[in-house]
Structure formats: C-alpha cells, structure tokens
Scaffold this active site. Sequence first.
Site, short mmCIF file in Angstrom:
data_model
loop_
_atom_site.label_atom_id
_atom_site.label_comp_id
_atom_site.label_asym_id
_atom_site.label_seq_id
_atom_site.Cartn_x
_atom_site.Cartn_y
_atom_site.Cartn_z
N ARG A 67 -32.01 41.22 -20.07
CA ARG A 67 -30.69 40.73 -20.50
C ARG A 67 -29.83 40.38 -19.27
NH1 ARG A 67 -29.14 44.22 -24.38
NH2 ARG A 67 -28.90 45.85 -22.83
N TYR A 112 -27.98 37.68 0.09
CA TYR A 112 -28.02 37.71 1.56
C TYR A 112 -27.75 36.30 2.06
CZ TYR A 112 -30.09 38.98 6.12
OH TYR A 112 -30.31 39.21 7.46
N LYS A 184 -26.47 44.02 4.31
CA LYS A 184 -27.58 44.55 5.12
C LYS A 184 -28.09 45.85 4.48
CE LYS A 184 -27.65 41.47 8.50
NZ LYS A 184 -28.77 40.78 9.13
N GLU A 255 -23.70 45.39 13.52
CA GLU A 255 -23.95 44.05 12.99
C GLU A 255 -22.79 43.11 13.31
OE1 GLU A 255 -26.90 43.29 11.17
OE2 GLU A 255 -26.25 41.23 11.48
N ASP A 256 -23.12 41.93 13.80
CA ASP A 256 -22.17 40.83 13.94
C ASP A 256 -20.90 41.16 14.72
OD1 ASP A 256 -24.07 39.33 12.68
OD2 ASP A 256 -23.02 39.12 10.78
N ASP A 279 -28.47 41.91 15.64
CA ASP A 279 -28.44 40.54 16.15
C ASP A 279 -29.21 40.42 17.46
OD1 ASP A 279 -26.55 39.25 14.18
OD2 ASP A 279 -25.49 41.06 14.77
N ALA A 312 -27.22 30.85 24.25
CA ALA A 312 -27.60 32.10 24.91
C ALA A 312 -26.59 33.21 24.62
CB ALA A 312 -27.74 31.87 26.40
N ALA A 315 -27.96 36.75 19.95
CA ALA A 315 -29.31 36.54 19.41
C ALA A 315 -30.22 35.89 20.45
CB ALA A 315 -29.23 35.69 18.15
N ASN A 422 -27.65 30.54 11.38
CA ASN A 422 -27.24 30.68 9.97
C ASN A 422 -25.76 30.38 9.85
OD1 ASN A 422 -29.76 31.54 9.09
ND2 ASN A 422 -29.34 33.65 9.67
N ASN A 472 -35.89 35.69 9.95
CA ASN A 472 -34.60 36.35 9.88
C ASN A 472 -34.82 37.82 10.20
OD1 ASN A 472 -32.29 37.81 8.52
ND2 ASN A 472 -31.70 35.68 8.16
N1 LIG Z 1 -32.21 34.25 11.99
C1 LIG Z 1 -31.73 35.39 12.38
O1 LIG Z 1 -32.29 36.44 12.13
C2 LIG Z 1 -30.48 35.41 13.17
C3 LIG Z 1 -30.10 36.59 13.79
C4 LIG Z 1 -28.95 36.62 14.56
C5 LIG Z 1 -28.19 35.48 14.66
N2 LIG Z 1 -28.57 34.35 14.01
C6 LIG Z 1 -27.77 33.14 14.09
O2 LIG Z 1 -27.73 32.68 15.41
C7 LIG Z 1 -26.46 32.09 15.67
C8 LIG Z 1 -25.87 32.74 16.89
O3 LIG Z 1 -25.62 34.10 16.62
P1 LIG Z 1 -25.17 35.08 17.78
O4 LIG Z 1 -24.93 36.39 17.14
O5 LIG Z 1 -26.09 35.00 18.93
O6 LIG Z 1 -23.78 34.40 18.17
P2 LIG Z 1 -23.13 34.29 19.63
O7 LIG Z 1 -21.76 33.79 19.44
O8 LIG Z 1 -23.33 35.56 20.35
O9 LIG Z 1 -24.03 33.16 20.35
C9 LIG Z 1 -23.92 31.78 20.14
C10 LIG Z 1 -24.10 31.12 21.51
O10 LIG Z 1 -24.23 29.72 21.34
C11 LIG Z 1 -23.48 29.10 22.35
N3 LIG Z 1 -23.12 27.73 22.02
C12 LIG Z 1 -22.11 27.29 21.22
N4 LIG Z 1 -22.05 25.95 21.25
C13 LIG Z 1 -23.01 25.53 22.07
C14 LIG Z 1 -23.43 24.26 22.52
N5 LIG Z 1 -22.81 23.15 22.10
N6 LIG Z 1 -24.47 24.18 23.36
C15 LIG Z 1 -25.11 25.32 23.77
N7 LIG Z 1 -24.73 26.55 23.40
C16 LIG Z 1 -23.71 26.66 22.57
C17 LIG Z 1 -22.26 30.01 22.50
O11 LIG Z 1 -21.58 29.79 23.74
C18 LIG Z 1 -22.90 31.38 22.41
O12 LIG Z 1 -23.33 31.84 23.68
C19 LIG Z 1 -25.64 32.30 14.41
O13 LIG Z 1 -25.67 31.13 13.64
C20 LIG Z 1 -26.35 33.40 13.69
O14 LIG Z 1 -26.22 33.29 12.29
C21 LIG Z 1 -29.70 34.29 13.28
O1 LIG Z 2 -27.52 38.08 8.68
C1 LIG Z 2 -28.39 37.23 8.86
O2 LIG Z 2 -28.76 36.42 8.01
C2 LIG Z 2 -29.12 37.20 10.16
C3 LIG Z 2 -28.31 37.58 11.31
O3 LIG Z 2 -28.02 38.92 11.40
C4 LIG Z 2 -27.12 36.71 11.54
O4 LIG Z 2 -26.11 37.24 12.02
O5 LIG Z 2 -27.21 35.53 11.27
MG LIG Z 3 -26.11 39.30 12.12
#
Ligand SMILES: NC(=O)c1ccc[n+]([C@@H]2O[C@H](COP(=O)([O-])OP(=O)(O)OC[C@H]3O[C@@H](n4cnc5c(N)ncnc54)[C@H](O)[C@@H]3O)[C@@H](O)[C@H]2O)c1
Ligand SMILES: O=C(O)C[C@H](O)C(=O)O
Ligand SMILES: [Mg+2]
Length: 604
Positions: A67, A112, A184, A255-256, A279, A312, A315, A422, A472
């Site tokens: 349901r 999620y 999470k 987280e985040d 992350d 850089a 993540a 993401n 992820n």
């Molecule tokens: N798939 C996963 O499991 C997973 C896990 C963690 C984070 N993420 C994703 O990765 C992304 C980054 O997350 P984060 O926690 O590392 O964030 P963060 O802010 O720590 O890192 C992002 C980096 O990208 C750089 N950036 C921004 N614009 C840019 C450009 N034009 N050229 C080059 N570099 C640039 C920033 O200066 C920064 O250093 C988010 O979208 C997050 O959702 C995915």
């Molecule tokens: O939360 C997610 O989907 C993955 C990661 O922790 C992120 O911050 O993007």
């Molecule tokens: Mg995260």
Amino acid sequence: MAPQKSKFGHLPLSTSGPVDCALTGAALLNTPAFNKGSGFPEEERVKFNLTGLLPQAVQTLEQQAERAYEQYASRPDNLAKNTFLTSLKDQNEVLYYKLLEDHLQEVFSVVYTPTEGDAIQRYSKIFRRPEGCYLNINHQERVEPDLAQWGNAEDVDYIVVTDGEEILGIGDQGVGGVLISVAKLVLTTLCAGLHPSRCLPVVLDCGTDNEELLSDELYLGLQHKRVRGQKYDEFVDTFVKAARKLYPKAYIHFEDFGLKNARRFLDLYRPKMPCFNDDVQGTGCVTLAAIMAGLDISGLHLKDIRLVVFGAGSAGVGIADAVRGAIATEGGISHEEAAKQIWLIDRPGLLTTDTEVSDAQKIFVKDASSWSDKSTDLQSVVETVRPNVLIGTSTVPGAFTESVVKAMHKNASRPIILPLSNPTRLHEAKPEDLLKWTDGQALVATGSPFDPVKGPWGENGKEVSIEVAECNNSVVFPGIGLGAVLSRASRVTDKMLVAAVHGVASMSPTKKRDQKAPLLPDVLEVKKVSVRVARNVIQAAVQEGVATERDIPEEDDELDEWIREQMWEPKYRPLRYVEPRTATRAAKGELKKAGTVVRDDVSK
Ligand SMILES: NC(=O)c1ccc[n+]([C@@H]2O[C@H](COP(=O)([O-])OP(=O)(O)OC[C@H]3O[C@@H](n4cnc5c(N)ncnc54)[C@H](O)[C@@H]3O)[C@@H](O)[C@H]2O)c1
Ligand SMILES: O=C(O)C[C@H](O)C(=O)O
Ligand SMILES: [Mg+2]
C-alpha cells in the site's frame, strides 16, 4: 517469548528478540520506532490499549509495504516522493525501511543523491518536523545537555555531523544541512544494518553565508553570517568532546564541511578517536576501488597510473591521497615518488610550486619551471601528461569537453574517466558523451546514478547497452562504519581503509573479466558489499590492535555470520510491555523525538 540468544553470546546490537515498550494507546501509534499501524497483532492491540484506535484488519508488513509503495508511486515527482518517504519514516520506521529495501534501486536516488540535494535546498520551505540534533554556536554551554537528550552512554553507535557549509556540490545550506546527516544515516541502516535508533544526525548551526537563505524570512537556522575563527573551532571541539564524553563508543562521521575545515578536523581528531571524513576518505576509497577495477580491464597496474584530478578540494585531494598510498604500497616506493604520477588542477590551473596551495595539496605540486612555457589548463595538462585516469571533483558541469576527452583517448586506449561532482547537473561530463567521444572505450563511473548507455560498440558494430557504475562514497562508508562499530575500533587507521578498498574491488563485476561490466558493484548488492567491507575493516582493526571488542571470530565465514547477525532488518518484533516506573528511558520512549530508541532485550 524468550529472547533469542545468539550463538555468539552477548551482542549489543542484536536485532532479535522482543522490544521493551512502556508506551500505550495513541502515544505508541505516534512513536515511529514502535508503531506497527495495521500490523499490530490482536494480542498487542489489547495489551497496549490500541483497540478502537485501529481498523479491525490485521495486516502483514508486506501488505502495508504494498500500500505504501502505491502511495509513493502516485506522487508526481521525486521531491514529492522524498517528502512522502520522510513522513512515512516519521510514522513507522520498520515500514519505511521495508519499502526502501523492497524497491532499493528505484528509491536510492530519491532518499539520497540527487533528490536529497533538492530537499536540502528547500529545507525551510518543506519543513514539517525536526529530525536530528540541532546545536547552536551561540550557546556552546548547551551543547552537552542538548546532546545528552539522545540517550545513555550505550545508546549511540554512529553519529553523522555536518556544519552545512559545503553540501554535495550545492554549497552553503546552513541548517538544511541536517538532511545530509539524516540521509547518510538512512544509508547506514539500509545498506549496512546499523540500528536506526542507535544513530544520531547532528547539525552544527554556525549561521550561513548563503544570501538567499539570509534573506528568506522562513529560514529556520541562525540568520546571520557564518561564525568563523576561534569561536567556530571551539564550537566543533565542544561538540566532539561532548559526544566523546556522553557516547564514548560512538563513531563520528564528518560530512560536507568546508574545504578548509574538512581536512583540518580530520587530522586533528583522527589520532584520538574513531572518526571518519566521508568526503575525503569515503570518496578516496570508492574511487580507488573503481580505478583498480578499470586498471584490471585495461591490463594496467597501479605503477602505470597517470592520474589527473580536476578540482583539488576535499574529495579531489582525498582521492589523490588514496591513489598515492596505493601506488607507494604496491611499488614499494616513497609517497613523494608516487605523487609524481598525479597532477592536481584547481581554479588557477595545474598546481605548481608557484601556486598557493594547502598543506594537503603540497605533496602533489609540480615544478613550475618545467611548465613555464606551457599552459596549465585542463586541455594542455591532458595533452602534456597523457593521463590514463581523469577525475572530476570540481562542481564545474561540462568541464570534460569533447576536445579534452579525445586528447586523452589518443594516448589511453581505455581511458578511465570519473565525473564525480554531485548533484547530477554538476557532473563534468555525461556518460553518453564520454562513450560517444571514445567509441565506447571509456571506462566511466559517475557520482550520481545514470541510465545505461546504448551504442554501436559491440562486435561488428552491434548495439550494446553499457551500464555505468555509480562511484559514490555510499558504496563504502556504510560498510566501513559497520566494521568500525562492531569491532569497537578506537581509531580508523589507513590499513582499515585500504582493507575496505580491497573489499569493494573484490566485488566489482569486472572480476568476471567482462570488458563491458560496470566498475563497481550494483546498488542491489549493497548489503553484501557492506558485509565484505566490514569483514575486511574488522580484520584490519584486529591486526592493527585498535579493535576493542573481544570475541571477534577469526574465520571469514564465521566473522561474516557474526556481522550479519548484528545487522538490523526491517521486521516487526514482538513488543513486551514494561511498567513506566521500571522501564528504562529507552523503553519509556523518552529519548530522541519522544521515543525512538529501542533497547535490545538480548543485551540484558
Ligand atoms: N561521488 C562522490 O562520492 C562524491 C564525494 C564527495 C564529493 N563529491 C562531489 O565532488 C564535488 C566537490 O566536492 P568537495 O567536497 O571536494 O568540494 P570542495 O569545495 O572541497 O572542492 C571543490 C574544488 O573544486 C575547485 N574548483 C571550482 N571551480 C573550479 C574550476 N573552474 N576549475 C578547477 N577547479 C575548480 C574548487 O576550488 C575546490 O578546490 C561536489 O560536487 C561533491 O558533490 C562527490
Ligand atoms: O553525498 C553524496 O552523494 C556524496 C558525497 O558525500 C558528496 O558530498 O557529494
Ligand atoms: Mg559529502
């Protein structure tokens, strides 16, 4: 009914046996951890004063789930479905998890990434009931008493905490970030069987720099700019110390947090307690597992890796660290030597000795003099260094252009390309484009789920469908947490994380030598993956001398059974009435949202 004893004896997390409950009547129906709705059997309806409060039919959990699913399916879009599920969780926790489990593939992206991102952005608009623990930077004296409402020392196993500054790729979401802690934890229960009533979501409300939220009169958090500096550091430290004092066995998952803080706090707390930054470490682990699976297909080894990371941040550097560690270990070389195989690009371009970098980025910088006559943008770096692995963690949609990808493919016959930003709209490239530009040769995994891609890439141009793995951190963090909690690890060491990577990699569909297989296990395998990851993590914790739980079985099979027995499952357990006067706080339902903590009978 006598409590069921495990053959392993005392199991603090065991999920079998009856549940003590001091609630009756409407209070019981309104307590999601105890409520069974139309599923209450006749004798419990009488014993707990429920007759007259329920229609006469006694239904099975399966009927209820059917349901609930019909109601879910009738909601017009994913955000409405997400809201429906939140309400269901608030009414009947077992039914909620049963529905999720029965429709795992379909609901994963609704509870999620990416839909949870939409729910977070609209938090103050769609808010109905509070979920989790909200701590206030302006009242640090209240941190400990506020946290203490969640139970006794034994009641909490797993805490997810965020300060809401860098949520997914959608930036500062202030107090709405609480929903990433909640999501999470839903996954730790769904994927790894952590008891939902023993998990605690926390948001550290420090204000927000998000102008839209600051000017929204419905915004629910502290309506001022983010507090930074010493007061902020003290707030985080007050929280960590209070959590350790009140719940000394709990594992803390960060987280985040913002870029500057994520790594700093991890380095500060990691040597002292069982904590984890998803992350940085979770993303590093799952991405390394995906890369290892890709190398397997292309017949390469870690020593052959040439990795470019675009973005850089937390993540990106977390991934670079994990890969560097793996290269060094496999090749018996130093970390400095291994770092030469990795190039980091951020806003200024390639990170070189001329760029201002953080401590964590330092080991990867390249000598500026050797780049003085070259551009350091992504295209030029790819042309110059000829990578075979390209990772996107930049939040820059479309950054992996046709020209970049083709330049990479020129020198790498099976390029491993992982756009991980993401939510979905921020991915550096779409899988269908990556496959189109490389004649189906790219080995792709993405941060959010994507549909399989069809194309003429089979034998003699036959159309084939290529599944794209979701890379992820959700593949790995629940299993790492389960392993750390069950072994009662006092630390989460590097070896435990490497063991987790091997656990995931060992379950990659590519192990079957299928060249078109996705790089990582499917979401439907998630519980099996968690058991495998937990087994590896526990064994590493024992070897490292950080497991404080005694009686951990040594043999793989027995250890797996021990793990599985302690995983919570969405099933109705018989309720046993206890007098309010003599009931534990948990059984009285006084804890957490007026009563969602369930004390397991077998632990007494
Ligand atoms: N798939 C996963 O499991 C997973 C896990 C963690 C984070 N993420 C994703 O990765 C992304 C980054 O997350 P984060 O926690 O590392 O964030 P963060 O802010 O720590 O890192 C992002 C980096 O990208 C750089 N950036 C921004 N614009 C840019 C450009 N034009 N050229 C080059 N570099 C640039 C920033 O200066 C920064 O250093 C988010 O979208 C997050 O959702 C995915
Ligand atoms: O939360 C997610 O989907 C993955 C990661 O922790 C992120 O911050 O993007
Ligand atoms: Mg995260």
